[in-house]
Enzyme design. Structure first.
Site, PDB file in Angstrom:
ATOM      1  N   GLY A  47       0.739  -1.145  -0.006  1.00 13.80           N
ATOM      2  CA  GLY A  47       0.062  -0.122   0.222  1.00 13.80           C
ATOM      3  C   GLY A  47       0.830   1.313  -0.030  1.00 13.80           C
ATOM      4  O   GLY A  47       0.473   2.326  -0.769  1.00 13.80           O
ATOM      5  N   GLU A 100       3.300   5.446   6.117  1.00 14.43           N
ATOM      6  CA  GLU A 100       2.536   4.789   5.895  1.00 14.43           C
ATOM      7  C   GLU A 100       0.974   5.172   5.029  1.00 14.43           C
ATOM      8  O   GLU A 100       0.822   5.990   5.155  1.00 14.43           O
ATOM      9  CB  GLU A 100       2.016   4.420   7.464  1.00 14.43           C
ATOM     10  CG  GLU A 100       2.607   3.078   7.973  1.00 14.43           C
ATOM     11  CD  GLU A 100       1.725   1.859   7.507  1.00 14.43           C
ATOM     12  OE1 GLU A 100       1.125   1.797   6.397  1.00 14.43           O
ATOM     13  OE2 GLU A 100       2.144   0.818   8.198  1.00 14.43           O
ATOM     14  N   ASP A 104      -4.709   2.955  11.242  1.00 21.39           N
ATOM     15  CA  ASP A 104      -6.107   2.501  11.387  1.00 21.39           C
ATOM     16  C   ASP A 104      -6.185   2.218  13.038  1.00 21.39           C
ATOM     17  O   ASP A 104      -6.081   3.192  13.924  1.00 21.39           O
ATOM     18  CB  ASP A 104      -6.720   1.440  10.524  1.00 21.39           C
ATOM     19  CG  ASP A 104      -8.021   1.070  10.835  1.00 21.39           C
ATOM     20  OD1 ASP A 104      -8.549   1.885  11.303  1.00 21.39           O
ATOM     21  OD2 ASP A 104      -8.556  -0.080  10.449  1.00 21.39           O
ATOM     22  N   GLY A 106      -3.437   1.375  14.526  1.00 26.16           N
ATOM     23  CA  GLY A 106      -2.057   1.829  14.929  1.00 26.16           C
ATOM     24  C   GLY A 106      -1.237   0.488  15.207  1.00 26.16           C
ATOM     25  O   GLY A 106       0.097   0.813  15.503  1.00 26.16           O
ATOM     26  N   THR A 108      -0.235  -2.054  13.421  1.00 27.52           N
ATOM     27  CA  THR A 108       1.164  -2.243  12.411  1.00 27.52           C
ATOM     28  C   THR A 108       2.049  -1.531  12.405  1.00 27.52           C
ATOM     29  O   THR A 108       3.288  -1.900  12.655  1.00 27.52           O
ATOM     30  CB  THR A 108       0.454  -2.084  11.044  1.00 27.52           C
ATOM     31  OG1 THR A 108      -0.592  -3.237  10.901  1.00 27.52           O
ATOM     32  CG2 THR A 108       1.462  -2.673   9.887  1.00 27.52           C
ATOM     33  N   ASP A 160      -6.227  -1.136  -0.806  1.00 32.09           N
ATOM     34  CA  ASP A 160      -6.967  -2.085  -1.647  1.00 32.09           C
ATOM     35  C   ASP A 160      -8.143  -2.725  -0.950  1.00 32.09           C
ATOM     36  O   ASP A 160      -8.273  -2.772   0.292  1.00 32.09           O
ATOM     37  CB  ASP A 160      -5.999  -3.399  -1.807  1.00 32.09           C
ATOM     38  CG  ASP A 160      -5.436  -4.072  -0.646  1.00 32.09           C
ATOM     39  OD1 ASP A 160      -5.238  -3.484   0.274  1.00 32.09           O
ATOM     40  OD2 ASP A 160      -5.643  -5.295  -0.562  1.00 32.09           O
ATOM     41  N   ARG A 166      -5.882  -0.423  -5.900  1.00 35.62           N
ATOM     42  CA  ARG A 166      -4.632   0.046  -5.514  1.00 35.62           C
ATOM     43  C   ARG A 166      -4.349   1.516  -6.533  1.00 35.62           C
ATOM     44  O   ARG A 166      -3.905   2.427  -6.468  1.00 35.62           O
ATOM     45  CB  ARG A 166      -3.522  -0.582  -5.579  1.00 35.62           C
ATOM     46  CG  ARG A 166      -3.588  -1.555  -4.031  1.00 35.62           C
ATOM     47  CD  ARG A 166      -2.354  -2.312  -3.923  1.00 35.62           C
ATOM     48  NE  ARG A 166      -2.261  -3.509  -2.944  1.00 35.62           N
ATOM     49  CZ  ARG A 166      -2.208  -3.670  -1.915  1.00 35.62           C
ATOM     50  NH1 ARG A 166      -2.275  -2.371  -1.290  1.00 35.62           N
ATOM     51  NH2 ARG A 166      -2.395  -4.730  -1.420  1.00 35.62           N
TER      52      ARG A 166
HETATM   53  P1  IMP Z   1      -3.762  -0.831  11.371  1.00 37.67           P
HETATM   54  O1  IMP Z   1      -4.907  -1.279  11.823  1.00 37.67           O
HETATM   55  O2  IMP Z   1      -3.391   0.424  11.663  1.00 37.67           O
HETATM   56  O3  IMP Z   1      -2.653  -1.974  12.031  1.00 37.67           O
HETATM   57  O4  IMP Z   1      -3.786  -1.075   9.890  1.00 37.67           O
HETATM   58  C1  IMP Z   1      -3.305  -2.229   9.235  1.00 37.67           C
HETATM   59  C2  IMP Z   1      -3.635  -2.193   7.695  1.00 37.67           C
HETATM   60  O5  IMP Z   1      -5.011  -2.414   7.481  1.00 37.67           O
HETATM   61  C3  IMP Z   1      -3.063  -0.963   6.968  1.00 37.67           C
HETATM   62  O6  IMP Z   1      -1.731  -0.930   6.735  1.00 37.67           O
HETATM   63  C4  IMP Z   1      -4.055  -1.301   5.802  1.00 37.67           C
HETATM   64  O7  IMP Z   1      -3.388  -2.264   4.959  1.00 37.67           O
HETATM   65  C5  IMP Z   1      -5.283  -1.828   6.132  1.00 37.67           C
HETATM   66  N1  IMP Z   1      -6.268  -1.128   6.330  1.00 37.67           N
HETATM   67  C6  IMP Z   1      -6.751  -0.240   7.203  1.00 37.67           C
HETATM   68  N2  IMP Z   1      -7.836   0.612   6.784  1.00 37.67           N
HETATM   69  C7  IMP Z   1      -7.934   0.297   5.622  1.00 37.67           C
HETATM   70  C8  IMP Z   1      -8.903   0.751   4.428  1.00 37.67           C
HETATM   71  O8  IMP Z   1      -9.698   1.617   4.940  1.00 37.67           O
HETATM   72  N3  IMP Z   1      -8.682   0.353   3.292  1.00 37.67           N
HETATM   73  C9  IMP Z   1      -7.557  -0.548   3.119  1.00 37.67           C
HETATM   74  N4  IMP Z   1      -7.058  -1.076   3.949  1.00 37.67           N
HETATM   75  C10 IMP Z   1      -7.087  -0.435   5.249  1.00 37.67           C
HETATM   76 MG    MG Z   2      -0.706  -1.469   4.484  1.00 40.31          MG
END
Ligand code: IMP
Ligand code: MG
Length: 181
Positions: A47, A100, A104, A106, A108, A160, A166
């Site tokens: 991404g 990044e 979302d 956080g 990752t 995606d 993408r």
């Molecule tokens: P995290 O929840 O911050 O760990 O986000 C993890 C991953 O979820 C991101 O790097 C994206 O790959 C994916 N992600 C979170 N929100 C979205 C969205 O709205 N669309 C697509 N992918 C998402």
């Molecule tokens: Mg991602």
């Protein structure tokens, strides 16, 4: 409307022109903040490829780009990711900006940051092109934000749904039915 768009899109969240303008602003600010430093832009595949590619050209100074790839270990074990592709270069003593596509929960970014921190960079900051604060679990320090967006699933500009969309040049929210398995 582009043919690359999903059929079940709800509305445009960030227009192409707004993306371009914001990337240019972020680039100028980052170049100013990191002037004279050994800047490394690091992103998480796949991404982050799109924002990294545009952002690095908006930063008018010498820099190095590098990539990581991660996959969640297990669904439901939040925060634990497996590194499937590591950085090519050593970052000790360097100024690292982790770029990044979206932050979302956080989890990752939090994991990647703690991994990078152990490699002793001189400076380590985060640029989140999209910030979805509504679902945040891990408190991550974000130095640069492209856009704060509401808690909607979005695709385009790197983001995606099952690997697709993408390559759209704007960011759109999908109908909720599109996301259900
Ligand atoms: P995290 O929840 O911050 O760990 O986000 C993890 C991953 O979820 C991101 O790097 C994206 O790959 C994916 N992600 C979170 N929100 C979205 C969205 O709205 N669309 C697509 N992918 C998402
Ligand atoms: Mg991602």
């Amino acid at each position: 409307m582009s043919a690359a768009m999903p059929p079940y899109f709800d509305h445009v969240v960030v227009e192409e022109a707004a993306i371009k303008e914001r990337v240019a602003q972020l680039g100028r600010q980052i170049a100013e903040d990191f002037a004279g430093e050994d800047l490394r832009l690091v992103t998480v595949l796949k991404g982050g490829l799109f924002i990294l590619s545009d952002l690095c050209r908006a930063i008018d100074m010498p820099l190095i780009i590098d990539f990581l790839a991660v996959t969640p270990y297990e669904q439901g074990r939040g925060g634990v990711v497996q590194v499937t592709k590591d950085l090519s270069d050593d970052i000790s003593g360097a100024s690292v900006l982790l770029v990044e596509d979206v932050v979302d929960t956080g989890l990752t970014v939090n994991y990647v940051l703690s991994m990078l921190r152990r490699r002793s960079p001189k400076r380590l900051e985060v640029c989140a092109f999209l910030d979805k604060p509504a679902r945040r679990i891990a408190d991550v320090p974000i130095a640069y934000t492209g856009f704060k967006i509401p808690d909607r699933f979005v695709v385009g500009y790197g983001l995606d749904l099952n690997g697709r969309y993408r390559n759209m040049d704007c960011i759109v929210a999908l109908d909720d039915e599109a996301i259900l398995p």
